[in-house]
Design an enzyme around this catalytic site. Structure first.
Site, PDB file in Angstrom:
ATOM      1  N   CYS A  45       0.850  -1.187   0.000  1.00  0.00           N
ATOM      2  CA  CYS A  45       0.000   0.000   0.000  1.00  0.00           C
ATOM      3  C   CYS A  45       0.891   1.244   0.000  1.00  0.00           C
ATOM      4  O   CYS A  45       1.803   1.359   0.822  1.00  0.00           O
ATOM      5  CB  CYS A  45      -0.891  -0.006   1.249  1.00  0.00           C
ATOM      6  SG  CYS A  45      -1.852   1.509   1.434  1.00  0.00           S
ATOM      7  N   CYS A  48       0.300   3.229   3.626  1.00  0.00           N
ATOM      8  CA  CYS A  48       0.695   2.700   4.944  1.00  0.00           C
ATOM      9  C   CYS A  48       1.723   1.581   4.872  1.00  0.00           C
ATOM     10  O   CYS A  48       2.202   1.131   5.907  1.00  0.00           O
ATOM     11  CB  CYS A  48      -0.536   2.240   5.722  1.00  0.00           C
ATOM     12  SG  CYS A  48      -1.261   0.734   5.069  1.00  0.00           S
ATOM     13  N   CYS A  97      -7.548  -0.891   1.243  1.00  0.00           N
ATOM     14  CA  CYS A  97      -6.558  -1.361   2.215  1.00  0.00           C
ATOM     15  C   CYS A  97      -7.214  -1.442   3.586  1.00  0.00           C
ATOM     16  O   CYS A  97      -7.843  -0.496   4.042  1.00  0.00           O
ATOM     17  CB  CYS A  97      -5.380  -0.380   2.254  1.00  0.00           C
ATOM     18  SG  CYS A  97      -4.192  -0.752   3.559  1.00  0.00           S
ATOM     19  N   CYS A 100      -5.395   1.201   6.329  1.00  0.00           N
ATOM     20  CA  CYS A 100      -5.558   2.659   6.284  1.00  0.00           C
ATOM     21  C   CYS A 100      -6.802   3.114   5.518  1.00  0.00           C
ATOM     22  O   CYS A 100      -7.083   4.307   5.448  1.00  0.00           O
ATOM     23  CB  CYS A 100      -4.315   3.327   5.702  1.00  0.00           C
ATOM     24  SG  CYS A 100      -4.095   3.028   3.937  1.00  0.00           S
ATOM     25  N   CYS A 120      -8.435  -5.355 -10.247  1.00  0.00           N
ATOM     26  CA  CYS A 120      -8.027  -4.315 -11.185  1.00  0.00           C
ATOM     27  C   CYS A 120      -7.576  -3.122 -10.336  1.00  0.00           C
ATOM     28  O   CYS A 120      -8.393  -2.428  -9.729  1.00  0.00           O
ATOM     29  CB  CYS A 120      -9.244  -3.985 -12.048  1.00  0.00           C
ATOM     30  SG  CYS A 120      -8.919  -2.830 -13.360  1.00  0.00           S
TER      31      CYS A 120
HETATM   32 ZN   LIG Z   1      -2.892   1.147   3.439  1.00  0.00          ZN
END
Ligand SMILES: [Zn+2]
Length: 133
Positions: A45, A48, A97, A100, A120
């Protein structure tokens, strides 16, 4: 969940990244830097740093309209949240995610995917780290 302040993220992210990750935007198709990345490693990510996808789950989709973004046939499931997204007058499954809450992309069905699933995902949402060999 880790909460990042908007001010902090506006400093850390490019305007395009901020738009995609925090305002659920979509990068322009075929524009992403990771679209044709075939190196071995892990996709984290961008906000984070949580690991989200492995390179062995990345594949090239044949589906027109989905092939312009990095495609994955599976995800590190414990680190994402899937939720219904009925925006734009259609039903999609949004991928965010778990740590976060940043927007990553959408999940579709895809006959050309090894698992039948197609994550995607926007390149700008991901930070790729190459495996050390
Ligand atoms: Zn994240």
């Amino acid at each position: 969940m880790v909460d990042f302040s908007d001010d902090e993220l506006k400093k850390k992210l490019t305007p395009e990244q901020y738009h995609v990750l925090r305002e659920k935007g979509t990068e322009a198709p075929y524009s992403g830097k990771l679209l044709h990345n075939h190196e071995d490693g892990t996709y984290f990510c961008e906000v984070c740093g949580t690991p989200l996808f492995k390179s062995n789950n990345k594949y090239d989709s044949d589906v027109p309209g989905l092939a312009g973004w990095p495609s994955f046939d599976d995800v590190i499931k414990e680190n994402v949240v899937l939720s219904d997204d009925d925006s734009l007058g259609m039903h999609r499954v949004e991928v965010t995610c778990k740590v976060c809450g940043s927007h990553l992309g959408h999940l579709f069905d895809d006959p050309s995917s090894p698992t039948g699933q197609h994550y995607c995902i926007n390149s700008v949402s991901l930070n790729f780290k190459k495996e050390k060999s």
